[in-house]
Design an enzyme around this catalytic site. Structure first.
Site, PDB file in Angstrom:
ATOM      1  N   ALA A  21     -56.920  20.288  26.533  1.00  0.00           N
ATOM      2  CA  ALA A  21     -58.223  19.892  26.002  1.00  0.00           C
ATOM      3  C   ALA A  21     -59.066  21.125  25.738  1.00  0.00           C
ATOM      4  CB  ALA A  21     -58.932  18.970  26.994  1.00  0.00           C
ATOM      5  N   CYS A  22     -60.102  20.947  24.946  1.00  0.00           N
ATOM      6  CA  CYS A  22     -61.035  22.028  24.622  1.00  0.00           C
ATOM      7  C   CYS A  22     -61.545  22.669  25.903  1.00  0.00           C
ATOM      8  CB  CYS A  22     -62.209  21.457  23.824  1.00  0.00           C
ATOM      9  SG  CYS A  22     -63.458  22.672  23.397  1.00  0.00           S
ATOM     10  N   PRO A  23     -61.566  23.972  25.976  1.00  0.00           N
ATOM     11  CA  PRO A  23     -61.407  24.958  24.918  1.00  0.00           C
ATOM     12  C   PRO A  23     -60.012  25.579  24.863  1.00  0.00           C
ATOM     13  CG  PRO A  23     -62.366  26.050  26.806  1.00  0.00           C
ATOM     14  CD  PRO A  23     -62.147  24.602  27.195  1.00  0.00           C
TER      15      PRO A  23
END
Length: 188
Positions: free
Chosen positions: A14-16
């Protein structure tokens, strides 16, 4: 089929993290080379496109097959831009204080719609990073805008976009929703 000089596996991250892995791998690539980034995070399309633009690389496009997004980026042949960070940053606590004083502000949440639905700051507006360019006319350029995402990465890119478009009072909220201790609202 596009031939990639380097493949980066960011599936399940998932981000980042897709951007972190891409940034690191891009340093190893020769100028003009093409990188393939495989990801499952739906937000990675907007994230990688915005990152490539801010770093001076070319975003070629994205394909999707069986839940995996395959992004293609080309390393800049000329001088790479120095990656900029948006200079006007506030903490979660500062945003909470502004909200508790009932200030006239806009809180713009640039996470994906699903992330927003499962928990967001009450009164915030959902505007995913990938939709910002098409929504600039719907925002007040004179308003105080606080931009939030999960970690401060997407909100940094969104703040840069708004500032470049002439918005006067934009702040990036860091670290964002990953460490938000204030009130939360759900829309699911």
């Amino acid at each position: 089929m596009i031939k990639a000089d380097l493949i980066v596996d960011a599936k399940g991250l998932a981000c980042p993290m897709p951007i972190v892995k891409t940034r690191k791998a891009m340093k190893e690539l020769e100028q003009g080379s093409v990188m393939e980034v495989q990801a499952t995070d739906k937000g990675s399309t907007a994230d990688l496109k915005a990152w490539a633009e801010s770093a001076g690389h070319q975003y070629l496009g994205t394909t999707e097959k069986e839940g995996t997004l395959t992004h293609y980026l080309r390393k800049s042949e000329g001088e790479e831009k120095e990656e900029l960070s948006y200079p006007h940053v506030v903490s979660n606590e500062e945003l909470e204080s502004v909200l508790s004083n009932r200030a006239e502000i806009i809180v713009l949440d640039v996470r994906e719609v699903a992330e927003y639905a499962f928990g967001h700051i009450p009164g915030s507006q959902s505007l995913p990073l990938g939709d910002i360019d098409n929504s600039l006319d719907s925002l007040d350029k004179e308003a105080s805008i606080y931009i939030v995402c999960r970690t401060g990465n997407r909100s940094d890119m969104a703040a840069q976009k708004l500032a470049a478009a002439g918005f006067k009072d934009v702040k990036n909220v860091v670290p964002g929703m990953s460490e938000w201790n204030g009130p939360i609202e759900k829309s699911v």
